[in-house]
Motif scaffolding. Structure first.
Motif, short mmCIF file in Angstrom:
data_model
loop_
_atom_site.label_atom_id
_atom_site.label_comp_id
_atom_site.label_asym_id
_atom_site.label_seq_id
_atom_site.Cartn_x
_atom_site.Cartn_y
_atom_site.Cartn_z
N THR A 92 38.23 39.70 52.39
CA THR A 92 37.87 39.95 50.99
C THR A 92 36.37 39.81 50.77
OG1 THR A 92 40.03 39.13 50.28
CG2 THR A 92 38.32 39.23 48.60
N LYS A 93 35.78 38.74 51.30
CA LYS A 93 34.34 38.51 51.15
C LYS A 93 33.53 39.63 51.81
CE LYS A 93 30.66 35.12 51.95
NZ LYS A 93 29.68 36.16 52.01
N SER A 94 33.90 40.01 53.01
CA SER A 94 33.20 41.08 53.71
C SER A 94 33.30 42.40 52.95
CB SER A 94 33.75 41.24 55.12
OG SER A 94 33.05 42.23 55.82
N PHE A 95 34.50 42.70 52.44
CA PHE A 95 34.69 43.93 51.66
C PHE A 95 33.82 43.93 50.41
CE2 PHE A 95 36.76 46.35 48.30
CZ PHE A 95 36.83 47.60 48.89
N LYS A 96 33.84 42.82 49.66
CA LYS A 96 33.04 42.72 48.44
C LYS A 96 31.55 42.86 48.74
CE LYS A 96 36.13 39.77 45.71
NZ LYS A 96 36.29 38.42 45.15
N ASP A 97 31.08 42.20 49.82
CA ASP A 97 29.67 42.27 50.18
C ASP A 97 29.26 43.70 50.52
OD1 ASP A 97 29.49 39.54 49.82
OD2 ASP A 97 29.49 39.05 51.97
N GLN A 98 30.06 44.37 51.35
CA GLN A 98 29.72 45.73 51.75
C GLN A 98 29.81 46.72 50.58
OE1 GLN A 98 31.17 47.18 55.58
NE2 GLN A 98 31.83 45.08 56.05
N LEU A 99 30.79 46.53 49.72
CA LEU A 99 30.92 47.39 48.54
C LEU A 99 29.73 47.19 47.61
CD1 LEU A 99 32.57 49.44 46.93
CD2 LEU A 99 33.78 47.51 45.88
N SER A 100 29.33 45.95 47.43
CA SER A 100 28.17 45.64 46.58
C SER A 100 26.90 46.29 47.14
CB SER A 100 28.00 44.13 46.47
OG SER A 100 26.84 43.82 45.74
#
Length: 135
Positions: A92-100
């Motif tokens: 979840t954290k990796s996805f949010k970071d990359q999306l951001s």
């Protein structure tokens, strides 16, 4: 007349049979999805069948701090699932970071790649699905 969602039955109980180990014990709150994957806040809840029932309107349960069920014991919630939630949290954290990064223009390619431990992630997700009440 509008009836109230059946969801209240799964939040108001204190003791019962654990959906994972089957032991009769005090049941703990298990957030679904897990707290590590979402930002907790108010949510209106209905069961899936109530949501899609167009014949009889159902008033949703107003949950102040995310969606949770009391369907698993403390041991299963903290020891069995709790240790596996890190796998969900990392994805979840990796996805949010990359999306951001993409949304702010720091990353120009709309592709997200996330290496992760698929076995731990799958066990954690299956555990949370098992913790949901059976109607």
């Amino acid at each position: 007349m509008t009836k109230i969602s059946e969801r209240w039955k799964h939040n108001g109980i204190v003791k019962g049979y654990c959906n994972i180990c089957g032991k009769y014990d005090v049941l703990t709150k298990d957030h679904v999805p897990p707290k590590c994957a979402i930002t907790l806040g108010p949510v209106l809840q209905k069961t899936v069948s109530e949501f899609f029932n167009t014949r009889e309107p159902v008033k949703p349960l107003n949950a102040k701090n995310g969606s949770y069920f009391r369907t698993i014991c403390s041991h299963c919630n903290n020891e069995v699932l709790g240790g596996l939630d890190k796998a969900i949290e990392q994805v979840t954290k990796s996805f949010k970071d990359q999306l951001s990064q993409y949304m702010t223009g720091l990353k120009i390619h709309p592709i997200i790649r996330i290496p992760f431990d698929s076995i731990s992630f799958t066990k954690a997700m299956i555990g949370h699905v098992l913790s949901e009440p059976v109607n």
